[in-house]
Design a protein around this motif. Structure first.
Motif, PDB file in Angstrom:
ATOM      1  N   THR A 248      51.305  12.258 -15.639  1.00 45.15           N
ATOM      2  CA  THR A 248      51.376  10.982 -14.913  1.00 45.15           C
ATOM      3  C   THR A 248      52.250   9.954 -15.612  1.00 45.15           C
ATOM      4  O   THR A 248      52.544   8.907 -15.039  1.00 45.15           O
ATOM      5  CB  THR A 248      49.965  10.387 -14.735  1.00 45.15           C
ATOM      6  OG1 THR A 248      49.358  10.215 -16.026  1.00 45.15           O
ATOM      7  CG2 THR A 248      49.095  11.301 -13.878  1.00 45.15           C
ATOM      8  N   GLY A 249      52.672  10.224 -16.844  1.00 39.20           N
ATOM      9  CA  GLY A 249      53.478   9.262 -17.581  1.00 39.20           C
ATOM     10  C   GLY A 249      54.923   9.243 -17.134  1.00 39.20           C
ATOM     11  O   GLY A 249      55.352  10.035 -16.283  1.00 39.20           O
ATOM     12  N   ASP A 250      55.696   8.326 -17.730  1.00 38.47           N
ATOM     13  CA  ASP A 250      57.107   8.216 -17.371  1.00 38.47           C
ATOM     14  C   ASP A 250      58.003   8.133 -18.605  1.00 38.47           C
ATOM     15  O   ASP A 250      59.108   7.607 -18.550  1.00 38.47           O
ATOM     16  CB  ASP A 250      57.351   7.009 -16.460  1.00 38.47           C
ATOM     17  CG  ASP A 250      57.018   5.679 -17.135  1.00 38.47           C
ATOM     18  OD1 ASP A 250      56.520   5.692 -18.290  1.00 38.47           O
ATOM     19  OD2 ASP A 250      57.264   4.626 -16.516  1.00 38.47           O
ATOM     20  N   ASP A 251      57.511   8.676 -19.733  1.00 37.29           N
ATOM     21  CA  ASP A 251      58.323   8.688 -20.945  1.00 37.29           C
ATOM     22  C   ASP A 251      58.893  10.085 -21.169  1.00 37.29           C
ATOM     23  O   ASP A 251      58.684  11.001 -20.363  1.00 37.29           O
ATOM     24  CB  ASP A 251      57.512   8.215 -22.154  1.00 37.29           C
ATOM     25  CG  ASP A 251      56.218   9.007 -22.343  1.00 37.29           C
ATOM     26  OD1 ASP A 251      56.059  10.069 -21.695  1.00 37.29           O
ATOM     27  OD2 ASP A 251      55.360   8.565 -23.135  1.00 37.29           O
ATOM     28  N   VAL A 252      59.608  10.275 -22.269  1.00 35.81           N
ATOM     29  CA  VAL A 252      60.249  11.564 -22.542  1.00 35.81           C
ATOM     30  C   VAL A 252      59.209  12.645 -22.828  1.00 35.81           C
ATOM     31  O   VAL A 252      59.385  13.808 -22.448  1.00 35.81           O
ATOM     32  CB  VAL A 252      61.252  11.433 -23.703  1.00 35.81           C
ATOM     33  CG1 VAL A 252      61.790  12.799 -24.118  1.00 35.81           C
ATOM     34  CG2 VAL A 252      62.409  10.524 -23.297  1.00 35.81           C
ATOM     35  N   GLU A 253      58.118  12.279 -23.475  1.00 36.89           N
ATOM     36  CA  GLU A 253      57.064  13.268 -23.708  1.00 36.89           C
ATOM     37  C   GLU A 253      56.544  13.817 -22.380  1.00 36.89           C
ATOM     38  O   GLU A 253      56.335  15.027 -22.231  1.00 36.89           O
ATOM     39  CB  GLU A 253      55.913  12.650 -24.501  1.00 36.89           C
ATOM     40  CG  GLU A 253      54.779  13.645 -24.751  1.00 36.89           C
ATOM     41  CD  GLU A 253      53.664  13.082 -25.618  1.00 36.89           C
ATOM     42  OE1 GLU A 253      52.593  13.726 -25.682  1.00 36.89           O
ATOM     43  OE2 GLU A 253      53.858  12.015 -26.237  1.00 36.89           O
ATOM     44  N   SER A 254      56.355  12.950 -21.399  1.00 37.51           N
ATOM     45  CA  SER A 254      55.897  13.391 -20.077  1.00 37.51           C
ATOM     46  C   SER A 254      56.924  14.311 -19.427  1.00 37.51           C
ATOM     47  O   SER A 254      56.569  15.288 -18.757  1.00 37.51           O
ATOM     48  CB  SER A 254      55.644  12.178 -19.181  1.00 37.51           C
ATOM     49  OG  SER A 254      54.634  11.352 -19.722  1.00 37.51           O
ATOM     50  N   LEU A 255      58.196  14.005 -19.633  1.00 37.68           N
ATOM     51  CA  LEU A 255      59.256  14.850 -19.082  1.00 37.68           C
ATOM     52  C   LEU A 255      59.194  16.252 -19.681  1.00 37.68           C
ATOM     53  O   LEU A 255      59.265  17.257 -18.960  1.00 37.68           O
ATOM     54  CB  LEU A 255      60.618  14.215 -19.360  1.00 37.68           C
ATOM     55  CG  LEU A 255      61.843  15.016 -18.905  1.00 37.68           C
ATOM     56  CD1 LEU A 255      61.862  15.162 -17.387  1.00 37.68           C
ATOM     57  CD2 LEU A 255      63.129  14.351 -19.395  1.00 37.68           C
ATOM     58  N   LEU A 256      59.047  16.341 -21.004  1.00 38.17           N
ATOM     59  CA  LEU A 256      58.986  17.651 -21.650  1.00 38.17           C
ATOM     60  C   LEU A 256      57.741  18.421 -21.225  1.00 38.17           C
ATOM     61  O   LEU A 256      57.790  19.643 -21.042  1.00 38.17           O
ATOM     62  CB  LEU A 256      59.034  17.503 -23.172  1.00 38.17           C
ATOM     63  CG  LEU A 256      60.432  17.641 -23.806  1.00 38.17           C
ATOM     64  CD1 LEU A 256      61.422  16.650 -23.218  1.00 38.17           C
ATOM     65  CD2 LEU A 256      60.363  17.489 -25.322  1.00 38.17           C
TER      66      LEU A 256
END
Length: 352
Positions: A248-256
């Motif tokens: 549910t996040g929108d940072d790079v960790e969420s992308l990975l």
């Protein structure tokens, strides 16, 4: 609190319900991708051409096979293909679980291909060591290798289609999916998902090949870009991993975290994830089927595949957050046998 990011998380380590969800999302993606290709070809070349290309790729359409039956036929083909080439699998091993009989049985036609392969090189196994193009004369050897891969794939596909005749395989798909939902363990589900991811991505190759035969590289490439970039197939692929993993996040960790189980990413590529911090990450593709198939053999197709990645990888980041920037740190060609395929860096710009 969300668990720490695990860069080496294996598919069979996922909760069972997540694997079941991934399976269902990926089977649906196969149908959606075919529909997207059909719409793109019909708009560019006409509905009659789209029908003809679809029929050449999936002859069972002539007999009225349903989209689900076509998916299961592709799935059974992939199971057969990975018996000859097990390193097609990227997140599972064939020997980690028993492939269900419904997907591997009734293949008497296939036995002679397996026998011939083993007579040439022993038991089918993953390739190790240096790629064939390394050394002198490297490019000539690679051309022969690439041609061999292409011809081998065509022969296998034609043999498969001929063996199926005009009838879809008699699989009770509803009963099979009940086993997926209620019976198979995590290692079996991980193997099934890898098969499904390969079957899903096989659809693009069939559409591309059909268009290329009729109109050449330029039109086929235009349509593939239209499907994956303009019509959103790349974004949909990432959303499969994102939604199945509950990101549910929108940072790079969420992308990975989303990329870790996107079928068009880890389902066909050997990928290493490095999270520097929540706003900075790196993805390294150690092996790529397009590079393996086209390097020093079909430079036009290889450049096209890379061009789609150069366009599509930033879109994936922007899908989560417009401020996520993507930079290719390494692209083909490789410099030697141990070189990576490509490497991508994602950073989240200052959000102030």
């Amino acid at each position: 609190m969300e668990a720490p990011f695990k860069p080496n998380l294996k598919a069979h380590e996922l909760p069972r319900e997540t694997l079941v969800d991934l399976w269902h999302r990926t089977t649906h993606a196969h149908t959606k991708l075919c529909e997207t290709w059909f719409a793109a070809v019909a708009e560019k070349c006409g509905a009659d051409v789209a029908d003809a290309v679809a029929l050449s790729g999936w002859p069972l359409r002539k007999a009225g096979a349903t989209p689900k039956e076509l998916f299961f036929d592709d799935l059974r083909f992939i199971v057969a293909a990975t018996e000859l080439q097990p390193d097609m699998l990227t997140v599972a091993d064939r020997d980690q679980a028993e492939t269900p009989e419904e997907l591997s049985g009734d293949r008497s036609w296939f036995h002679w291909l397996v026998s011939a392969s083993r007579l040439r090189g022993g038991k089918a196994r993953s390739r190790t060591g240096k790629p064939a193009w390394v050394g002198s004369p490297g490019r000539a050897r690679s051309f022969v290798r690439g041609k061999g891969i292409d011809l081998g794939f065509v022969v296998l596909l034609k043999a498969w289609q001929a063996s199926q005749g005009t009838h879809a395989s008699e699989i009770d798909t509803e009963a099979f999916e009940q086993k997926v939902s209620n019976h198979y363990d995590e290692k079996t589900l991980a193997l099934l998902w890898n098969y499904a991811a390969l079957a899903y991505m096989l659809a693009t190759d069939r559409w591309y090949t059909g268009v290329r035969k009729r109109y050449g590289d330029e039109v086929a490439q235009e349509l593939e870009k239209n499907v994956w970039i303009d019509r959103g197939a790349a974004e949909h692929d990432l959303s499969i991993g994102q939604e199945a993993m509950g990101v549910t996040g929108d940072d790079v960790e969420s992308l990975l975290r989303s990329f870790q189980f996107a079928p068009g990413e880890v389902g066909i590529l050997s990928v290493e994830f490095e999270l520097v911090d929540e706003n900075h990450g790196i993805m390294t593709h150690h092996a790529c089927p397009a590079l393996d198939r086209f390097e020093h053999f079909d430079d036009v197709r290889l450049k096209h595949c890379c061009d789609i990645c150069v366009a599509g990888m930033p879109i994936s980041g922007e899908m989560l957050n417009r401020k996520i920037e993507c930079k290719p740190l390494k692209l083909p060609p490789r410099v030697d046998a141990n070189d990576i395929a490509c490497r991508w860096e994602y950073r989240l710009r200052d959000q102030s």
